[in-house]
Design a protein around this motif. Sequence first.
Motif, PDB file in Angstrom:
ATOM      1  N   ARG A  79      39.371  52.903  38.092  1.00  0.00           N
ATOM      2  CA  ARG A  79      38.716  53.015  39.426  1.00  0.00           C
ATOM      3  C   ARG A  79      39.215  54.381  40.138  1.00  0.00           C
ATOM      4  O   ARG A  79      38.550  55.050  40.883  1.00  0.00           O
ATOM      5  N   ALA A  80      40.530  54.525  40.010  1.00  0.00           N
ATOM      6  CA  ALA A  80      41.035  55.829  40.711  1.00  0.00           C
ATOM      7  C   ALA A  80      40.484  57.227  40.258  1.00  0.00           C
ATOM      8  O   ALA A  80      40.603  58.289  40.751  1.00  0.00           O
ATOM      9  N   CYS A  81      40.194  56.988  38.737  1.00  0.00           N
ATOM     10  CA  CYS A  81      39.978  58.392  38.095  1.00  0.00           C
ATOM     11  C   CYS A  81      38.465  58.689  37.713  1.00  0.00           C
ATOM     12  O   CYS A  81      38.191  59.617  37.104  1.00  0.00           O
ATOM     13  N   VAL A  82      37.610  57.745  38.128  1.00  0.00           N
ATOM     14  CA  VAL A  82      36.306  57.766  37.815  1.00  0.00           C
ATOM     15  C   VAL A  82      35.455  58.149  39.129  1.00  0.00           C
ATOM     16  O   VAL A  82      35.821  57.580  40.168  1.00  0.00           O
ATOM     17  N   THR A  83      34.199  58.428  38.875  1.00  0.00           N
ATOM     18  CA  THR A  83      33.569  58.730  40.026  1.00  0.00           C
ATOM     19  C   THR A  83      32.012  58.108  39.993  1.00  0.00           C
ATOM     20  O   THR A  83      31.512  57.603  39.097  1.00  0.00           O
ATOM     21  N   GLY A  84      31.332  58.105  41.049  1.00  0.00           N
ATOM     22  CA  GLY A  84      30.094  57.576  41.307  1.00  0.00           C
ATOM     23  C   GLY A  84      30.127  56.233  40.957  1.00  0.00           C
ATOM     24  O   GLY A  84      30.771  55.243  41.455  1.00  0.00           O
ATOM     25  N   GLY A  85      28.749  55.906  40.355  1.00  0.00           N
ATOM     26  CA  GLY A  85      28.586  54.222  40.148  1.00  0.00           C
ATOM     27  C   GLY A  85      29.292  53.677  38.707  1.00  0.00           C
ATOM     28  O   GLY A  85      28.603  53.143  38.125  1.00  0.00           O
ATOM     29  N   PHE A  86      29.957  54.722  38.156  1.00  0.00           N
ATOM     30  CA  PHE A  86      30.725  54.169  36.887  1.00  0.00           C
ATOM     31  C   PHE A  86      31.379  52.596  36.907  1.00  0.00           C
ATOM     32  O   PHE A  86      32.141  52.260  37.935  1.00  0.00           O
ATOM     33  N   LEU A  87      30.815  51.928  36.199  1.00  0.00           N
ATOM     34  CA  LEU A  87      31.069  50.587  36.274  1.00  0.00           C
ATOM     35  C   LEU A  87      32.545  50.229  35.483  1.00  0.00           C
ATOM     36  O   LEU A  87      32.529  50.905  34.337  1.00  0.00           O
ATOM     37  N   VAL A  88      33.376  49.453  35.954  1.00  0.00           N
ATOM     38  CA  VAL A  88      34.660  49.103  35.409  1.00  0.00           C
ATOM     39  C   VAL A  88      34.625  47.486  35.031  1.00  0.00           C
ATOM     40  O   VAL A  88      34.434  46.880  36.233  1.00  0.00           O
ATOM     41  N   THR A  89      34.433  47.199  33.930  1.00  0.00           N
ATOM     42  CA  THR A  89      33.999  45.839  33.696  1.00  0.00           C
ATOM     43  C   THR A  89      35.183  45.254  32.618  1.00  0.00           C
ATOM     44  O   THR A  89      35.922  46.131  32.174  1.00  0.00           O
ATOM     45  N   SER A  90      34.817  43.985  32.014  1.00  0.00           N
ATOM     46  CA  SER A  90      35.595  43.574  30.924  1.00  0.00           C
ATOM     47  C   SER A  90      34.807  42.418  30.342  1.00  0.00           C
ATOM     48  O   SER A  90      34.008  41.866  30.508  1.00  0.00           O
ATOM     49  N   ARG A  91      35.070  42.530  28.754  1.00  0.00           N
ATOM     50  CA  ARG A  91      34.778  41.309  28.096  1.00  0.00           C
ATOM     51  C   ARG A  91      36.033  40.457  28.249  1.00  0.00           C
ATOM     52  O   ARG A  91      36.941  40.815  27.351  1.00  0.00           O
ATOM     53  N   MET A  92      36.022  39.534  28.821  1.00  0.00           N
ATOM     54  CA  MET A  92      37.067  38.635  29.161  1.00  0.00           C
ATOM     55  C   MET A  92      37.057  37.096  28.480  1.00  0.00           C
ATOM     56  O   MET A  92      36.273  36.603  28.572  1.00  0.00           O
ATOM     57  N   ASN A  93      38.281  36.758  28.024  1.00  0.00           N
ATOM     58  CA  ASN A  93      38.464  35.253  27.546  1.00  0.00           C
ATOM     59  C   ASN A  93      38.573  34.645  28.920  1.00  0.00           C
ATOM     60  O   ASN A  93      39.819  34.927  29.614  1.00  0.00           O
ATOM     61  N   ILE A  94      37.769  33.646  29.058  1.00  0.00           N
ATOM     62  CA  ILE A  94      37.883  32.831  30.076  1.00  0.00           C
ATOM     63  C   ILE A  94      38.744  31.545  29.726  1.00  0.00           C
ATOM     64  O   ILE A  94      39.222  30.612  30.505  1.00  0.00           O
ATOM     65  N   TYR A  95      38.826  31.417  28.505  1.00  0.00           N
ATOM     66  CA  TYR A  95      39.401  30.067  27.603  1.00  0.00           C
ATOM     67  C   TYR A  95      39.773  30.562  26.394  1.00  0.00           C
ATOM     68  O   TYR A  95      38.822  30.981  25.551  1.00  0.00           O
ATOM     69  N   ASP A  96      41.188  30.552  26.111  1.00  0.00           N
ATOM     70  CA  ASP A  96      41.744  30.676  24.757  1.00  0.00           C
ATOM     71  C   ASP A  96      41.464  29.513  23.761  1.00  0.00           C
ATOM     72  O   ASP A  96      41.456  29.929  22.494  1.00  0.00           O
ATOM     73  N   ALA A  97      41.391  28.486  24.371  1.00  0.00           N
ATOM     74  CA  ALA A  97      41.368  27.245  23.422  1.00  0.00           C
ATOM     75  C   ALA A  97      42.718  26.990  22.664  1.00  0.00           C
ATOM     76  O   ALA A  97      42.852  26.379  21.664  1.00  0.00           O
ATOM     77  N   TYR A  98      43.775  27.364  23.462  1.00  0.00           N
ATOM     78  CA  TYR A  98      45.423  27.065  22.925  1.00  0.00           C
ATOM     79  C   TYR A  98      46.147  26.131  23.953  1.00  0.00           C
ATOM     80  O   TYR A  98      45.750  26.310  25.175  1.00  0.00           O
ATOM     81  N   PRO A  99      46.764  25.225  23.663  1.00  0.00           N
ATOM     82  CA  PRO A  99      47.501  24.478  24.482  1.00  0.00           C
ATOM     83  C   PRO A  99      48.458  25.392  25.380  1.00  0.00           C
ATOM     84  O   PRO A  99      48.998  26.631  25.081  1.00  0.00           O
ATOM     85  N   TYR A 100      48.996  25.007  26.581  1.00  0.00           N
ATOM     86  CA  TYR A 100      49.805  25.649  27.358  1.00  0.00           C
ATOM     87  C   TYR A 100      51.183  25.561  26.718  1.00  0.00           C
ATOM     88  O   TYR A 100      51.519  24.413  26.134  1.00  0.00           O
ATOM     89  N   PRO A 101      52.197  26.739  26.505  1.00  0.00           N
ATOM     90  CA  PRO A 101      52.044  27.688  27.453  1.00  0.00           C
ATOM     91  C   PRO A 101      51.509  29.119  26.800  1.00  0.00           C
ATOM     92  O   PRO A 101      51.753  30.067  26.896  1.00  0.00           O
ATOM     93  N   TYR A 102      50.511  28.837  25.792  1.00  0.00           N
ATOM     94  CA  TYR A 102      50.121  29.882  24.730  1.00  0.00           C
ATOM     95  C   TYR A 102      48.875  30.240  25.190  1.00  0.00           C
ATOM     96  O   TYR A 102      48.186  31.141  24.232  1.00  0.00           O
TER      97      TYR A 102
END
Length: 405
Positions: A223-246
């Motif tokens: 965000r510090a190095c892009v300008t204007g309305g450039f989107l900073v997003t993610s394809r993010m795992n909200i759930y790995d389906a592995y047991p804690y602590p992994y």
Amino acid sequence: MMVTLPFCSDMSILSKPLTAGAHTIPNRLAIQPMEGCDGTPDGTPGELTFRRYRRYAAGGAGVIWIEAVAVVNEGRANPRHLYINRNNSDTYARLVSEIRETALRETGISPLLILQATHAGRYSKPHGTERVPVIARNNPLFEDDTPLPPECIITDDELKALEENFAAASRLAQKAGFDGVDIKACHGYLISELLASHTRPGIYGGSYENRTRFMRNVFKAVRACVTGGFLVTSRMNIYDAYPYPYGFGASENKDIEPDLSEPVRLLQGLKPELINITMGNPYQNSHVNRPGDIEGVERMCALTKQIQSAFPQTAVMGSGVSFLKERSGELAAGYVETGVCKLVGWGRMSFAYPSFARDILSGTFDKKQTCVCCAGCTKLMRAGQSTGCMARDDIYTSLFREHCI
């Protein structure tokens, strides 16, 4: 087991535009990032890359989420993995130009274009001979009783340097004409693994603050190095389906039961205007992120809705609908109508049927072109070949016959 999914036969809701930050997305249908493994040795998009994205552009989706593009050479998952750098960024600009020109000419719309920036982590294989893993920490779920040697574990200093590599790639992406960058944090790749690094010592492991430090720092640096309305997003795992602590997004006390408190907390801090939700790992539990049964689709639906409900102003993208084949459009319409998410992405389907979005919106969807969920595209990738739909595209049919039978 009773499974309930929100199908909607009136799919007109999918044609409505949507705002994400400063951008207007022309419809609610998206192409998910699907690696074609068809770049050149230096990471430049190749002839098949251009072919694939021209087909997507003519297909009418409101978002084209460009596949994983490495930010460093050693973070490539295969020797034809795309890798953006100062020496080839002009070719990425040409790819953006061809996508936009094709889309406007063939469909009259200009899709939102997001580049997925990545480091393949434990799946790094840049030289084409054997895997050269770069891991956040050892994980017995992958390694059994033979942990990878300590030199495979990325150091804190190397992670600090890598934060700037993500920022540099993002600057190049904006210069090339993309509308935003995805800081890839899913499917067991490096950032995804860091989010679940409960057993890693140092400033990038252990506590929530440490495990999320790299991703938060990268968002800040970009965000510090892009300008204007450039989107900073993610394809993010909200759930790995592995047991804690992994695993990330799993309960500490109940085996692999989902607990989205940490993913929600992370998104509260990152404040993305657009977020692409996924889960699982295609190498370890592919049924989670590429559902192969109706229960898997329901899990994807239910957990995605938790995120959209927590962030009602955010453009949340759902996934996992290709399994429903010719009814995937009805499911997508139901997702949007009932608040599961605001837009929906197709992955496997885009390989098989690149014009699925146009045909869903026009009511001309052809079930004979749909993805058959055969995993042939994945088999091509695992065989070290360029990948696409071996069932619907003659180029990949030939490659499959030569290398996978």
